[in-house]
Write a protein that holds these residues in place. Sequence first.
Motif, PDB file in Angstrom:
ATOM      1  N   CYS A 214     -13.665   4.969   1.753  1.00 32.95           N
ATOM      2  CA  CYS A 214     -12.539   5.098   0.830  1.00 32.95           C
ATOM      3  C   CYS A 214     -13.074   5.231  -0.590  1.00 32.95           C
ATOM      4  CB  CYS A 214     -11.642   3.859   0.955  1.00 32.95           C
ATOM      5  SG  CYS A 214     -10.157   3.939  -0.078  1.00 32.95           S
ATOM      6  N   ASN A 238      -4.895  -4.229   5.260  1.00 33.03           N
ATOM      7  CA  ASN A 238      -6.097  -3.388   5.244  1.00 33.03           C
ATOM      8  C   ASN A 238      -5.973  -2.314   4.165  1.00 33.03           C
ATOM      9  OD1 ASN A 238      -7.195  -4.668   7.517  1.00 33.03           O
ATOM     10  ND2 ASN A 238      -6.326  -3.182   8.952  1.00 33.03           N
ATOM     11  N   LEU A 239      -7.035  -2.146   3.373  1.00 35.16           N
ATOM     12  CA  LEU A 239      -7.133  -1.024   2.437  1.00 35.16           C
ATOM     13  C   LEU A 239      -8.420  -0.277   2.747  1.00 35.16           C
ATOM     14  CD1 LEU A 239      -6.052  -2.585  -1.005  1.00 35.16           C
ATOM     15  CD2 LEU A 239      -4.638  -1.307   0.602  1.00 35.16           C
ATOM     16  N   PRO A 279     -10.067   1.213   9.637  1.00 38.02           N
ATOM     17  CA  PRO A 279      -8.837   0.446   9.423  1.00 38.02           C
ATOM     18  C   PRO A 279      -7.611   1.120  10.022  1.00 38.02           C
ATOM     19  CG  PRO A 279      -9.347   1.718   7.460  1.00 38.02           C
ATOM     20  CD  PRO A 279     -10.457   1.989   8.439  1.00 38.02           C
ATOM     21  N   ILE A 281      -4.078   1.467   8.803  1.00 39.96           N
ATOM     22  CA  ILE A 281      -3.418   1.233   7.504  1.00 39.96           C
ATOM     23  C   ILE A 281      -1.897   1.406   7.595  1.00 39.96           C
ATOM     24  CG2 ILE A 281      -5.467   1.764   6.119  1.00 39.96           C
ATOM     25  CD1 ILE A 281      -4.072   4.493   5.450  1.00 39.96           C
ATOM     26  N   ALA A 284      -0.146  -0.958   5.182  1.00 38.39           N
ATOM     27  CA  ALA A 284      -0.255  -0.550   3.768  1.00 38.39           C
ATOM     28  C   ALA A 284       0.697   0.601   3.452  1.00 38.39           C
ATOM     29  CB  ALA A 284      -1.699  -0.149   3.438  1.00 38.39           C
ATOM     30  N   LYS A 285       0.818   1.529   4.386  1.00 37.29           N
ATOM     31  CA  LYS A 285       1.752   2.658   4.193  1.00 37.29           C
ATOM     32  C   LYS A 285       3.190   2.144   4.128  1.00 37.29           C
ATOM     33  CE  LYS A 285      -0.797   6.371   6.538  1.00 37.29           C
ATOM     34  NZ  LYS A 285      -0.837   7.174   7.772  1.00 37.29           N
ATOM     35  N   GLU A 291      -1.777   5.177   0.682  1.00 37.66           N
ATOM     36  CA  GLU A 291      -2.820   5.709   1.550  1.00 37.66           C
ATOM     37  C   GLU A 291      -3.816   6.468   0.676  1.00 37.66           C
ATOM     38  OE1 GLU A 291      -1.616   8.808   4.338  1.00 37.66           O
ATOM     39  OE2 GLU A 291       0.234   9.069   3.196  1.00 37.66           O
TER      40      GLU A 291
END
Length: 317
Positions: A214, A238-239, A279, A281, A284-285, A291
């Motif tokens: 990332c 999670n990132l 991850p 994610i 997170a989204k 993202e």
Amino acid sequence: MRKRILITGGAGFIGSHLCEKLLNEGNEVICVDNFFTGTKDNIKHLLGNPYFEVIRHDICFPLYVEVDEIYNLACPASPVHYQKDPVQTIKVSVIGSINMLGLAKRLKVKILQASTSEVYGDPEVHPQKEEYWGNVNPIGPRACYDEGKRCAETLFFDYYRQHNLPIRVVRIFNTYGPRMHPNDGRVVSNFIVQALKNEPITVYGDGSQTRSFCYVNDLVDGMIKMMNNSDNFTGPVNLGNPEEYRIIDLAEKIIDLSNSKSKIIFKPLPQDDPKRRRPDITLAKEKLNWEPKVPVEEGLKRTIEYFERLLKEGKIR
């Protein structure tokens, strides 16, 4: 209104980008670092900003400041550095977290913990979701970091339950970009430095193990979104970038992008090195509308340019 924000580990790779972004958003930033792995070079371009302050301090000792938010990033984050002084690594994760949580409790402010994908250890579940409890060797050479960060998460959630402290916990997956430490032993910086010097590129194992990468700007955006989320979502979340790369493919891509003459050589895989890391994610989204946006190739080009500059300036031996 201008917020006063404390960032521990603010002179580190990720911390310096976070300082910069929060200053650009109009905040006042206090960067706290003991410069064990962070460097003044990472933040020297910010020193002229009247709303930026640097304190040399080890958070294993209490800190008394008045702030509106705390981002806790202080901890060596690469095996080379955290294994150099494993006891200190555990101390900063555990005692440092206790001190920062105590400060947040006294001030009644939000605090974000920069946790890590290492809490999943060598995962038996793929990709890794937040509800997975992990597969960690508690007595291995990586345990000082893995278990230290796991204990820090425990402390954060106990302060949340016991003291109703507003917490945020992010689990950071492999992150790369300008200001990575050139000698930190991480795969992206290792490969780029070796490629730029036309030295053999060292791949551990057969290179079939995977990681996700990332770009640092994307990660920092995710951390800020997590801190500012209004529905009291604590995480952990999670990132990272859900695209999975084999290490051998990453090495070949870096050779290609840097026009290197390097050849790949293979060495034995270190103990407890995870075979797969990627991850999930979804959370997170859903919760942060976040993202990654920077494609790996674009991010690698920017990172290669940064290391090329360091080499020209004689800052890499």
